[in-house]
Every structure is written in C-alpha cells, then in structure tokens.
Design an enzyme around this catalytic site. Structure first.
Site, PDB file in Angstrom:
ATOM      1  CG  HIS A 200     -10.855  22.063  67.097  1.00 42.30           C
ATOM      2  ND1 HIS A 200     -10.695  22.290  68.446  1.00 42.30           N
ATOM      3  CD2 HIS A 200     -12.194  21.973  66.893  1.00 42.30           C
ATOM      4  CE1 HIS A 200     -11.883  22.334  69.035  1.00 42.30           C
ATOM      5  NE2 HIS A 200     -12.798  22.135  68.121  1.00 42.30           N
TER       6      HIS A 200
HETATM    7  C1  LIG Z   1     -17.796  16.912  64.688  1.00 45.82           C
HETATM    8  C2  LIG Z   1     -17.245  18.288  64.887  1.00 45.82           C
HETATM    9  C3  LIG Z   1     -17.428  18.934  66.119  1.00 45.82           C
HETATM   10  C4  LIG Z   1     -16.910  20.218  66.310  1.00 45.82           C
HETATM   11  N1  LIG Z   1     -17.243  20.900  67.454  1.00 45.82           N
HETATM   12  C5  LIG Z   1     -16.944  22.227  67.543  1.00 45.82           C
HETATM   13  C6  LIG Z   1     -17.487  23.020  68.582  1.00 45.82           C
HETATM   14  O1  LIG Z   1     -18.263  22.543  69.403  1.00 45.82           O
HETATM   15  N2  LIG Z   1     -17.142  24.336  68.618  1.00 45.82           N
HETATM   16  C7  LIG Z   1     -16.319  24.906  67.696  1.00 45.82           C
HETATM   17  O2  LIG Z   1     -16.009  26.100  67.811  1.00 45.82           O
HETATM   18  N3  LIG Z   1     -15.788  24.168  66.696  1.00 45.82           N
HETATM   19  C8  LIG Z   1     -16.134  22.861  66.571  1.00 45.82           C
HETATM   20  N4  LIG Z   1     -15.700  22.138  65.504  1.00 45.82           N
HETATM   21  C9  LIG Z   1     -14.754  22.773  64.569  1.00 45.82           C
HETATM   22  C10 LIG Z   1     -15.358  23.838  63.661  1.00 45.82           C
HETATM   23  O3  LIG Z   1     -16.686  23.509  63.322  1.00 45.82           O
HETATM   24  C11 LIG Z   1     -14.468  23.974  62.425  1.00 45.82           C
HETATM   25  O4  LIG Z   1     -13.181  24.368  62.813  1.00 45.82           O
HETATM   26  C12 LIG Z   1     -15.006  24.990  61.429  1.00 45.82           C
HETATM   27  O5  LIG Z   1     -16.286  24.608  61.002  1.00 45.82           O
HETATM   28  C13 LIG Z   1     -14.055  25.104  60.252  1.00 45.82           C
HETATM   29  O6  LIG Z   1     -14.547  26.074  59.376  1.00 45.82           O
HETATM   30  P1  LIG Z   1     -13.939  26.228  57.910  1.00 45.82           P
HETATM   31  O7  LIG Z   1     -14.710  27.312  57.252  1.00 45.82           O
HETATM   32  O8  LIG Z   1     -12.471  26.348  58.009  1.00 45.82           O
HETATM   33  O9  LIG Z   1     -14.220  24.834  57.182  1.00 45.82           O
HETATM   34  P2  LIG Z   1     -15.557  23.998  57.045  1.00 45.82           P
HETATM   35  O10 LIG Z   1     -16.634  24.550  57.903  1.00 45.82           O
HETATM   36  O11 LIG Z   1     -15.181  22.577  57.217  1.00 45.82           O
HETATM   37  O12 LIG Z   1     -16.020  24.272  55.541  1.00 45.82           O
HETATM   38  C14 LIG Z   1     -15.417  23.733  54.415  1.00 45.82           C
HETATM   39  C15 LIG Z   1     -16.516  23.445  53.406  1.00 45.82           C
HETATM   40  O13 LIG Z   1     -15.896  23.248  52.140  1.00 45.82           O
HETATM   41  C16 LIG Z   1     -16.506  22.136  51.513  1.00 45.82           C
HETATM   42  N5  LIG Z   1     -15.545  21.572  50.565  1.00 45.82           N
HETATM   43  C17 LIG Z   1     -14.415  20.872  50.849  1.00 45.82           C
HETATM   44  N6  LIG Z   1     -13.801  20.522  49.718  1.00 45.82           N
HETATM   45  C18 LIG Z   1     -14.537  21.019  48.693  1.00 45.82           C
HETATM   46  C19 LIG Z   1     -14.399  20.978  47.277  1.00 45.82           C
HETATM   47  N7  LIG Z   1     -13.373  20.355  46.679  1.00 45.82           N
HETATM   48  N8  LIG Z   1     -15.357  21.589  46.517  1.00 45.82           N
HETATM   49  C20 LIG Z   1     -16.414  22.237  47.103  1.00 45.82           C
HETATM   50  N9  LIG Z   1     -16.582  22.284  48.441  1.00 45.82           N
HETATM   51  C21 LIG Z   1     -15.646  21.698  49.236  1.00 45.82           C
HETATM   52  C22 LIG Z   1     -16.834  21.204  52.668  1.00 45.82           C
HETATM   53  O14 LIG Z   1     -17.794  20.219  52.316  1.00 45.82           O
HETATM   54  C23 LIG Z   1     -17.292  22.170  53.735  1.00 45.82           C
HETATM   55  O15 LIG Z   1     -18.683  22.416  53.680  1.00 45.82           O
HETATM   56  C24 LIG Z   1     -16.169  20.856  65.276  1.00 45.82           C
HETATM   57  C25 LIG Z   1     -15.992  20.209  64.053  1.00 45.82           C
HETATM   58  C26 LIG Z   1     -16.523  18.953  63.847  1.00 45.82           C
HETATM   59  C27 LIG Z   1     -16.332  18.294  62.514  1.00 45.82           C
END
Ligand SMILES: Cc1cc2nc3c(=O)[nH]c(=O)nc-3n(C[C@H](O)[C@H](O)[C@H](O)COP(=O)(O)OP(=O)(O)OC[C@H]3O[C@@H](n4cnc5c(N)ncnc54)[C@H](O)[C@@H]3O)c2cc1C
Length: 531
Positions: free
Chosen positions: A468
């Site tokens: 997280h």
């Molecule tokens: C293994 C795992 C288990 C988890 N379990 C849970 C759970 O059970 N329940 C829960 O609520 N949360 C869980 N989480 C946490 C939750 O999924 C994340 O906090 C959430 O997905 C974050 O969302 P976000 O939009 O901030 O970023 P992300 O969903 O990480 O999205 C960022 C995206 O940007 C892309 N990106 C990055 N850099 C670049 C770039 N330079 N150019 C283009 N694209 C780029 C990435 O590839 C990614 O697809 C878990 C996370 C992981 C990894």
C-alpha cells in the site's frame, strides 16, 4: 517523433486511471490512456486464487528499497501492478475503505471537501454490493463488491478462534464500525476478479473517443509556460512518441512512479533537480516526500494435515478444481486467498490500529526462501504508520530505477504496534478452533511465552509490505503539499495527480477502494460535477 492531439492524457491505467478514463470519455472528451505494462490478458489475473502467480512477471513492478536500518538492514521489495487495471489486477481483492476518522483527518490537514461526509457518497456511488444496501453501501455502481463463495477451513478457524479470545464478529468492515473479525468482501464478480480494467475500462473501450496504448512508458510531462501541454513516452518498439493535450494531463501512475515522472519533468525539490541536471520548472519540495506504507509480520502455524489452500492442488485434485471453476465458477479457485481478517484496537484508543490479513497457506516474501509445508499465516499489520520515507531519482535517465528509501520501522511506535499484533495473533493460533487444526507454531516460535525483545526482533527481521505505498504527492494547503484539494499540481496549470500518492496520511485499511474513489473525484472536479 509523432504527435497526436487529445483533450486529456491519463498516465497509468491503474485503479484510479481506468476510472478517470471511463468518466471522461463518458462525458464526450477525447482521452489518451497510456499504460507502461501489457494488456491484462493473462488468465491468472482473472481467476481470483491465482493472482500470486502474476507477481514477478512482466505484469508487475518490483521496486527495491535501499537497505532498511529499522528492518535489520534488509533490502525490501515492493511489488506493484503493471498492466491494465494496475494494482486492481494484481491485488488480493479485499474491499476496505478505511475509517471515517482517516478522511476527517485529511480535511483537518487542509484537504477541504475530503471529510468522511464528502467521500462516503462517492464510495456508495461507485459500489455494486451484492449483499449490503444501506446508509454505507450502494448497489448500482460499476465496482462489483461481493462475498466470496469459498471459505477455507483455516479461514473459518481464524474467525472462530478470534472470537474465542474475545474479539467480536463483524459482518461488515465498511459499515457502522470497523472493529471485529470476519470475512472480507471482495472486488470480484461471478467468481472472477473485478479490476477497474474490467469494471470501468472495458465498457469504455468501444468508445471511439478513447485511445488506450499499452507498453507505453511515459518519461515526462511536456510543459510550456508553466502549463502541461502533452506527454512524452516510449512504445514497445523502443521509439519515442509525444501527444499533445488541449485540456489537461492527469498523472495516475501510482505512489512510486507518479513522483518519478514529476521529477523527470522538472517539478520537485529544486536542489535535487539541479543536482541531476534537470531544468527546474517548478520548485515543489513535497514531491517524493511523505512516503507511507502498511507493513505486516507473519505469525505462522503448521497444520497437522496437508490442507493449505495452495500448493495442494496437483493431479486429480487440480483437475477437479479446474473443472468446478470452469463449469460452475465456484470452489477453491474463486478464493481471494486473503479470505478472512479483522481490525483490533490494541491500545484502547477508540480506533483499531491493527489489521489482520489471514492466509490459509504459509506465505513468505519476495527475495526470501518459501516456507515449506502446510499451514496458516495470520499477518498483523499496523494501520497508521508513523515512519515516513522518500522516493527520488538516481539520475535523469527515465529508465533508471528510483532511489527508494521507505524508512520502514524508523519510528519505534510502528514496531511496538506490530509486537502487540503478534501477541494477539499468537493467542488466536492457540485458541481451540485453530489449535485443533495445528501441529505447532512456526513463526515467531513454538514457546508459549516470547518476550517483547524477541518479538521486536521478529518484527524487524520479517516485516514486509502489504503493498500500500502512498503519500508521495500529498494533497493539502501548505507549501509542502504537492496538489491542492482539487488535485491540481501547485503552481503548474493543466496538470493533476489522481492516485494513492495524494493521500496526506495513509488510510486505516487496504487502499484500492480509496484509489477508485480518488479517480471518481478527479473526474468530478474536471467535469465540474459534484457527488
Ligand atoms: C500484490 C498486491 C496486493 C494488494 N492487495 C490489496 C487488496 O487486497 N485490497 C486493496 O484494497 N488494495 C490492495 N492492494 C493495493 C491497491 O491495489 C493499490 O493501492 C491500488 O491499486 C493503487 O492504485 P493507483 O491508481 O494509485 O496505482 P496503480 O493501480 O498501481 O496504477 C498505476 C499504473 O500506472 C502505470 N505506470 C506506472 N508508471 C508508468 C509510466 N511511466 N508510464 C505509463 N504507465 C505507468 C502502472 O503500470 C500501473 O498500471 C494491493 C496491491 C498489490 C500490488
């Protein structure tokens, strides 16, 4: 270099990014969605129980920290999603929003409009809950929230054992109270993962106003006269592309990549940028600061019989489970692995400070030898870490890994909270419901009494991320905040951040639901809509 023009560019098709793309094209905007990773066309993403097989593949990032003094000088690994859906395509699907007090605290920290009363309607609006419809829950949103139809005997043993040591049963961790133990609701739909790629992006894919490019790695935001006017990215064949935007660029690349892109674009602490030879467009001291994450520590017991959820599924058994899944969408493969858990107020402060993630299997950590055999892992994690870390650049080369110093366990309170959680987890392992299934405790050790020093050493030696990472582009009012309460980057026009990096303080629970809510709110702000 080729350049196309759009109304908006969204960088990162993760939990927040897919939501924003859906909402903007739905409002008639022309949107470019750029995702560094490949498409989410891997069956192990969509079958709930197999998500762990995706970690370490090309559809994940593995961020490596500097050696952590507070964690026995270990280098820590933080996996993140790198495919359509981002973390929501790789996570354990646990649906948790955090505590009302988390958001009220954000408002107190200067995030006007982000108090619980402001965000609750957005959580409700997003949600399609198949069991609960009340003041806390909605049932007609895009995000499918369901009870799992498979419950492993060890998950049931935990829930019963925790009640035997005095913790109350809670049928809804996102309702009137968070405290208690029970079974998590999950972001799944009819036995399949309900990532934001599936629930938000796929329905928008046929809209001609949306262009999604996978394997498009963004290196920087193009800025002219203090305004974002486009993005520069590299595609799969290694060639460079640019795209121009008429309206805005939205960074949704996650807490470990969004600050990197800002820094590479010349937005961040002026001294650091100058030291790397990056021209300073906007001196913003907060970029990459305020890193926070939840850590958990394993408390493991070996079972008398070979009954773990995973690692047991070979030969005829595997065929039976596969057939049951394909024919009926039921059985072991529909498990989200982290089926049960709970929240406990270990200090008597009035708010839970520890969460349990319970896995009916022995789990290790990236970079560590797996624990052989069958068993259960009851992993207590702290909910409100006090340690703060940093994300910055090693060099001006966009392909260089970040310099990542999470400062894990640098605050003694974080260690003490985990020690309290470990004590409680050990008591639950010894409660009759679990003791009947277990041969012995494996971690931290077999003896009934272990002193605090031994438990603290276990914490420092074994604590691991709960995935997280958050807080690196914090929202607020002061000069050290990166975005204002409308998610606009301070002092740069037409540029917003919308992902978990904007959290001024990590919420008390899993972060995916909040990432979806943040994406929804970003779209509301852009489109001038309220809840
Ligand atoms: C293994 C795992 C288990 C988890 N379990 C849970 C759970 O059970 N329940 C829960 O609520 N949360 C869980 N989480 C946490 C939750 O999924 C994340 O906090 C959430 O997905 C974050 O969302 P976000 O939009 O901030 O970023 P992300 O969903 O990480 O999205 C960022 C995206 O940007 C892309 N990106 C990055 N850099 C670049 C770039 N330079 N150019 C283009 N694209 C780029 C990435 O590839 C990614 O697809 C878990 C996370 C992981 C990894």
């Amino acid at each position: 270099m080729m350049s196309e023009e759009f109304d908006y560019a969204v960088i990162g098709a993760g939990s927040s990014g897919c939501v924003i793309a859906n909402r903007l094209v739905g409002a008639g905007k022309r949107v470019l969605l750029l995702e560094s990773g490949p498409a989410d066309d891997d069956k192990f993403i969509h079958i709930p129980a197999t998500f762990v097989r995706v970690i370490g593949t090309k559809r994940s990032w593995l961020y490596q920290s500097e050696p952590q003094r507070g964690a026995a000088n270990r280098t820590m690994w933080v996996p993140q999603g790198r495919t359509l859906g981002g973390g929501s395509s790789l996570n354990a699907m646990v649906y948790i929003r955090g505590q009302a007090e988390d958001y009220d605290e954000w408002a107190d920290l200067g995030c006007d409009g982000w108090a619980w009363r402001d965000v609750l309607p957005v959580f409700r609006r997003c949600e399609a809950n198949t069991r609960l419809v009340d003041a806390w829950h909605g049932n007609d949103g895009p995000l499918s929230v369901t009870d799992t139809n498979y419950r492993h005997p060890l998950s049931c043993g935990f829930v019963a054992g925790a009640q035997q040591v005095g913790l109350p049963y809670n049928p809804d961790f996102n309702g009137a109270r968070q405290a208690g133990v029970g079974f998590y609701q999950t972001t799944t739909r009819r036995g399949r993962r309900g990532s934001t790629a599936v629930t938000y992006l796929r329905p928008a894919m046929t809209n001609p106003n949306l262009k999604v490019v996978t394997q498009a790695h963004v290196s920087r935001v193009i800025l002219e006269n203090g305004a974002a006017v486009g993005v520069a990215y590299r595609i799969a064949d290694g060639s460079e592309r640019t795209a121009r935007v008429r309206d805005e660029v939205i960074l949704s690349s996650g807490a470990l990549s969004t600050p990197k892109i800002l820094l590479l674009s010349g937005i961040g602490p002026a001294q650091d940028l100058a030291g790397l030879g990056i021209p300073v467009i906007r001196n913003l001291s907060g970029v990459g600061q305020n890193y926070q994450d939840h850590l958990e520590v394993p408390v493991c017991g070996r079972t008398r019989k070979p009954i773990s959820l995973l690692g047991n599924d070979r030969g005829l058994k595997a065929l039976r489970h596969g057939a049951q899944y394909v024919l009926f969408r039921s059985g072991l493969l529909t498990s989200n692995v982290v089926e049960s858990g709970g929240f406990v107020d270990t200090l008597g402060s009035g708010r839970p400070d520890v969460q349990f993630h319970v896995l009916p299997v022995l789990v290790g950590d990236v970079g560590r030898e797996p624990i052989e055999g069958h068993g259960i892992s009851i992993n207590p994690c702290f909910l409100r870490p006090k340690s703060r870390g940093t994300v910055t650049l090693r060099s001006s080369d966009p392909s260089a890994p970040i310099l990542f110093n999470p400062n894990y366990l640098s605050d003694q309170d974080d260690v003490d909270t985990l020690v309290r959680g470990v004590k409680l987890a050990r008591a639950i392992l010894r409660a009759p419901a679990l003791a009947a299934l277990l041969e012995k405790e494996l971690l931290p050790g077999e003896a009934d009494h272990l002193d605090d020093r031994t438990l603290a050493n276990h914490v420092r030696g074994f604590a691991k991320t709960v995935y997280h990472p958050a807080g690196t582009c914090r929202m607020g009012k002061g000069d050290d905040s990166v975005v204002d309460p409308k998610l606009r980057v301070r002092g740069v026009s037409r540029l917003r951040v919308a992902d978990v990096s904007i959290m001024p303080k990590l919420i008390s629970g899993n972060t995916n639901a909040a990432a979806v809510m943040i994406g929804e709110r970003c779209a509301d702000f852009i489109l001038g809509e309220t809840v």
